[in-house]
Design a protein around this motif. Structure first.
Motif, mmCIF file in Angstrom:
data_model
loop_
_atom_site.group_PDB
_atom_site.id
_atom_site.type_symbol
_atom_site.label_atom_id
_atom_site.label_comp_id
_atom_site.label_asym_id
_atom_site.label_seq_id
_atom_site.Cartn_x
_atom_site.Cartn_y
_atom_site.Cartn_z
ATOM 1 N N ARG A 430 23.413 -4.937 26.530
ATOM 2 C CA ARG A 430 23.915 -3.721 26.156
ATOM 3 C C ARG A 430 25.322 -3.784 27.053
ATOM 4 O O ARG A 430 25.097 -3.794 28.171
ATOM 5 N N LYS A 431 26.438 -3.582 26.551
ATOM 6 C CA LYS A 431 27.767 -3.502 26.896
ATOM 7 C C LYS A 431 28.011 -2.294 27.528
ATOM 8 O O LYS A 431 27.715 -1.232 26.879
ATOM 9 N N ARG A 432 28.294 -2.375 29.172
ATOM 10 C CA ARG A 432 28.502 -0.923 29.791
ATOM 11 C C ARG A 432 29.793 -1.152 30.649
ATOM 12 O O ARG A 432 29.916 -1.955 31.103
ATOM 13 N N THR A 433 30.503 -0.093 30.376
ATOM 14 C CA THR A 433 31.957 -0.117 31.142
ATOM 15 C C THR A 433 31.895 1.003 31.988
ATOM 16 O O THR A 433 32.758 1.083 33.031
ATOM 17 N N ARG A 434 30.660 1.960 32.038
ATOM 18 C CA ARG A 434 30.648 3.150 33.091
ATOM 19 C C ARG A 434 29.266 2.955 33.735
ATOM 20 O O ARG A 434 28.507 2.412 33.419
ATOM 21 N N ASP A 435 29.344 3.668 34.877
ATOM 22 C CA ASP A 435 28.044 3.762 35.595
ATOM 23 C C ASP A 435 26.992 4.244 35.001
ATOM 24 O O ASP A 435 27.253 5.152 33.984
ATOM 25 N N THR A 436 25.677 4.154 35.318
ATOM 26 C CA THR A 436 24.554 4.671 34.612
ATOM 27 C C THR A 436 24.280 6.160 34.903
ATOM 28 O O THR A 436 25.111 6.623 36.069
ATOM 29 N N LEU A 437 23.737 7.074 34.089
ATOM 30 C CA LEU A 437 23.689 8.408 34.576
ATOM 31 C C LEU A 437 22.912 8.636 35.867
ATOM 32 O O LEU A 437 23.124 9.488 36.524
ATOM 33 N N SER A 438 21.938 7.616 36.058
ATOM 34 C CA SER A 438 21.041 8.107 37.224
ATOM 35 C C SER A 438 21.729 7.881 38.418
ATOM 36 O O SER A 438 21.746 8.300 39.598
ATOM 37 N N ARG A 439 22.753 6.597 38.478
ATOM 38 C CA ARG A 439 23.622 6.545 39.668
ATOM 39 C C ARG A 439 24.615 7.534 39.836
ATOM 40 O O ARG A 439 25.219 7.883 40.917
ATOM 41 N N ILE A 440 25.316 8.127 38.718
ATOM 42 C CA ILE A 440 26.373 9.236 38.710
ATOM 43 C C ILE A 440 25.408 10.614 39.244
ATOM 44 O O ILE A 440 26.117 10.995 40.268
ATOM 45 N N MET A 441 24.210 10.805 38.870
ATOM 46 C CA MET A 441 23.678 12.065 39.336
ATOM 47 C C MET A 441 22.659 11.786 40.636
ATOM 48 O O MET A 441 22.203 12.843 41.057
ATOM 49 N N CYS A 442 22.391 10.592 40.823
ATOM 50 C CA CYS A 442 21.378 10.541 42.088
ATOM 51 C C CYS A 442 21.941 9.641 43.051
ATOM 52 O O CYS A 442 22.746 8.764 42.952
ATOM 53 N N GLU A 443 21.093 9.755 44.185
ATOM 54 C CA GLU A 443 21.609 8.759 45.201
ATOM 55 C C GLU A 443 20.062 8.148 45.596
ATOM 56 O O GLU A 443 19.237 8.663 45.617
ATOM 57 N N PRO A 444 19.968 7.078 46.264
ATOM 58 C CA PRO A 444 19.006 6.363 46.820
ATOM 59 C C PRO A 444 18.236 7.429 47.671
ATOM 60 O O PRO A 444 18.910 8.034 48.775
ATOM 61 N N CYS A 445 16.779 7.374 47.782
ATOM 62 C CA CYS A 445 16.070 8.451 48.823
ATOM 63 C C CYS A 445 16.305 7.947 50.486
ATOM 64 O O CYS A 445 16.299 6.810 50.451
#
Length: 531
Positions: A430-445
Motif C-alpha cells: 500500500r502506497k503511503r506518503t505520510r506517517d502512520t496514525l500510531s506514529r503521529i499520535m504515539c511514541e515508544p514506551c
C-alpha cells in the motif's frame, strides 16, 4: 445515513474526518506548531511543498542524491525522480509504454484517484541507462517537490517532476502527458476529457483529469488549469530569486487540503466547531467548489466535543490499538514494525452455527472489511501480510480475495494484492506518503523503549546473581551492596530464591540488598566495598 465531513479544532491541532454510516472514510490531522515557516528553513515538509534545494551528496552506488531543503534531515532524491527527460525522450518512452501495456492489467492492483505525484499517474522509467552522477553534481541548486513526508527516522523523499493538483486536474510543467484517472471507466467520457485536455495544455506540459473531472465542462477544466498555470509561474519567479535552501511554494492550508483531497460532491453536511475555520472553508468553497455551498453548519451549542459526539474519537482509539474486535466475536491482531505490517485474523468467541468451513469463511469476510478500513484509517504502508484463517475450499479463498479487492476500492492510496497463498497468507503493498496514525499520535514506551517487552523478574535475578558471582570472586573487601528494583529485591530475598545466604557462606562476605523505586525492572548495580 448521510455522508458528513466533520472538522475539529483544538488549540494548534486540527482534525478532519469524512464519515458515512458511522465509518470513517478518510481521516486527516495536522498540528500547526510544525508548519508554515517565515524564513527559508522549514519545520516540517508536507507533501506538495516545493523547495529550491542544494545537492549535498551524490551516491552513484545507490543511484540517488541527498538534497538540503532547509529541514533537519536531508531529502532523498532517487535517479528516476531526478532525471527530467527531453520532449523526444518522453514521447518515445510513452509510445513504448503504451504498446507494452496494451491489454494488460496487473492482477490485484487497485488504482486510486491520481493526486499529486507523477508515479501515480505515469508509470514509466524514462532513461534506465542513465546514471545520476552524469547530470547532478554536489553543490547544484535544483527545484524539488516533496513526494513523501519524513517517516520515522527517514527524511523526506523529493522529486524534480513537479506537479500541481487542482480540484479537477493535475498539472505537470515538465512532463508531456495527457491522462485520465483510471477510476473513470466510461471510454466515451475518457475520450471526451482527453480531447479537452489536449486543447488546453501547452506543448511540453502534462495534464491529468482527476476522478471528479467526470462530467465537467471545458470551462470548468480550463479555469482549473489557468489557476494552476498561474501558480507555476509564481513559483518559477520565486525560485529564480531564491537562494538555496529555500521554500518557494507551500501547499494549501490544512482546511483547503481537506476540501481538495477528501471532500467530494456527494457530501451532505459539513460541520465545524471553529468559526475561523468555518469562514476559511466557506470562502474556499465559494471560489472553487460552488456546488458545496449551503452545506455548512457550525457546531457550537452542544457541550459534548464534536468528535466524541459523532463517535470519531472512539474509532481513532481503536485505530491505535493492536487488537481490533469484530462484531461476530472474532478479532484482528495488527502489528506495525519498521519492515512490514502483519495482521492476524482469529475467530475468537465466534463459534458459528453450521459447518466449520462456513464459520471460517464468515469470519474472514468480516475481517476483510475491517482490514481495509483499518489500513485506511491507520495509513499503514509498505509491505502488509494478512494471515487469514485457513480455508480448505479454493472457491472460498477466491471469494475472500475478491472481497478484499472490492473493499480496497474505497482507499485513496494505491494498493497491489497477491492472491491467497497455500498457507492462507495475503501479501500486499500500500502506497503511503505520510506517517502512520500510531506514529503521529504515539511514541515508544519509555520503559520498554518500544520493544513491547521487558525481562521477567526471575531472568533479571539470575543475571544479577551471575554478575554478583564475578564481583565476589574479585573483591578483597568483606561487604557487597546491591541496588535493584523492588520486585527484583523481593524475589532475591524470598524463600523460593535461597541463594544469598549460600553465596555469603561460600565467599565469606556480607551481601546487603536495597530497593530503589526509581530503578527500571532490568536495572541493578553492585558495589563492592574495599577495606
Amino acid at each position: 445515513m448521510a455522508k458528513q465531513l466533520i472538522i475539529n479544532q483544538t488549540l494548534n491541532e486540527c482534525r478532519a474526518a469524512l464519515i458515512e454510516n458511522g465509518e470513517i472514510l478518510d481521516f486527516l490531522m495536522e498540528r500547526s506548531f510544525h508548519h508554515r515557516p517565515e524564513n527559508n528553513h522549514v519545520d516540517f515538509p508536507f507533501v506538495g511543498d516545493i523547495f529550491k534545494g542544494k545537492v549535498v551528496r551524490v551516491l552513484p552506488g545507490m543511484q540517488s542524491a541527498f538534497v538540503d531543503i532547509g529541514y533537519e534531515k536531508a531529502a532523498f532524491l532517487y535517479v528516476d525522480d531526478a532525471y527530467i527527460p527531453t520532449i523526444e525522450e518522453q514521447r518515445d518512452m510513452a509510445e513504448k509504454s503504451k504498446k507494452s501495456m496494451e491489454g494488460k492489467e496487473k492482477q490485484g492492483e487497485v488504482i486510486p484517484d491520481e493526486l499529486s505525484t507523477l508515479s501515480e499517474a505515469v508509470n514509466m522509467r524514462f532513461r534506465p541507462d542513465i546514471s545520476i552522477e552524469t547530470f547532478i553534481k554536489e553543490g547544484d541548486e535544483i527545484l524539488v517537490q516533496v513526494a513523501k513526508e519524513p517517516i520515522s527516522t527517514k527524511g523526506p523523499r523529493v522529486t524534480r517532476h513537479i506537479t500541481f493538483a487542482g480540484r479537477h486536474i493535475v498539472f505537470m510543467p515538465f512532463i508531456e502527458h495527457t491522462g485520465v484517472s483510471r477510476r473513470i471507466e466510461s471510454e466515451k467520457e475518457r475520450e471526451r476529457l482527453k480531447e479537452i485536455l489536449e486543447t488546453i495544455r501547452p506543448e511540453g506540459t502534462g495534464v491529468i483529469a482527476r476522478t471528479v473531472a467526470e462530467g465537467q465542462s471545458y470551462k470548468t477544466l480550463k479555469f482549473d488549469f489557468n489557476m494552476l498555470m498561474k501558480l507555476w509561474k509564481d513559483v518559477s519567479k520565486k525560485a529564480e530569486k531564491a537562494r538555496a535552501p529555500a521554500v518557494v511554494h507551500q501547499d494549501l492550508s490544512f482546511i483547503q487540503r481537506v476540501f481538495r483531497d477528501i471532500a467530494d460532491e456527494d457530501v451532505d453536511e459539513i460541520i465545524l466547531d471553529s468559526k475561523e475555520n468555518l469562514k476559511e472553508a466557506e470562502k474556499f468553497v465559494q471560489k472553487f467548489l460552488p456546488t458545496m455551498k449551503g452545506k455548512f453548519k457550525f457546531y457550537g451549542e452542544d457541550s459534548t466535543p464534536i468528535f466524541e459526539k459523532f463517535g470519531i474519537d472512539l474509532e481513532v482509539e481503536r485505530a491505535i490499538d493492536n487488537k481490533v474486535f469484530l462484531k461476530s466475536g472474532g478479532s484482528l491482531n495488527i502489528d506495525q514494525t519498521e519492515a512490514l505490517v502483519s495482521i492476524d485474523v482469529n475467530t475468537g468467541k465466534y463459534i458459528g452455527r453450521k459447518t466449520f468451513e462456513e464459520t471460517i469463511l464468515k469470519t474472514n469476510l468480516e475481517a476483510v472489511k475491517e482490514i481495509a478500513y483499518q489500513l485506511r484509517l491507520r495509513n499503514c504502508g509498505g509491505i502488509i501480510i494478512i494471515d487469514f484463517i485457513d480455508m480448505e475450499k479454493e472457491e472460498n479463498r477466491i471469494t475472500v480475495y475478491n472481497a478484499l479487492l472490492e473493499a480496497l476500492k474505497k482507499d485513496r492510496a494505491k494498493t497491489n494484492v497477491l492472491p491467497i497463498s497455500g498457507l492462507g497468507l495475503v501479501e500486499m503493498t500500500r502506497k503511503r506518503t505520510r506517517d502512520t496514525l500510531s506514529r503521529i499520535m504515539c511514541e515508544p514506551c519509555p520503559y520498554c523503549e518500544g520493544t513491547g517487552r521487558v525481562k521477567s523478574t526471575l531472568s533479571v535475578c539470575y543475571e544479577l546473581i551471575r554478575e554478583l558471582n564475578k564481583v565476589l570472586a574479585k573483591t578483597k573487601g568483606s561487604k557487597v551492596s546491591i541496588y535493584a528494583h523492588p520486585e527484583v529485591t523481593a524475589t532475591l530475598t524470598g524463600e523460593d530464591f535461597d541463594l544469598i545466604d549460600t553465596l555469603e557462606e561460600a565467599h565469606g562476605k556480607s551481601i546487603q540488598i536495597r530497593s530503589e523505586n526509581n530503578y527500571h525492572v532490568e536495572q541493578y548495580e553492585i558495589f563492592p566495598q574495599e577495606y
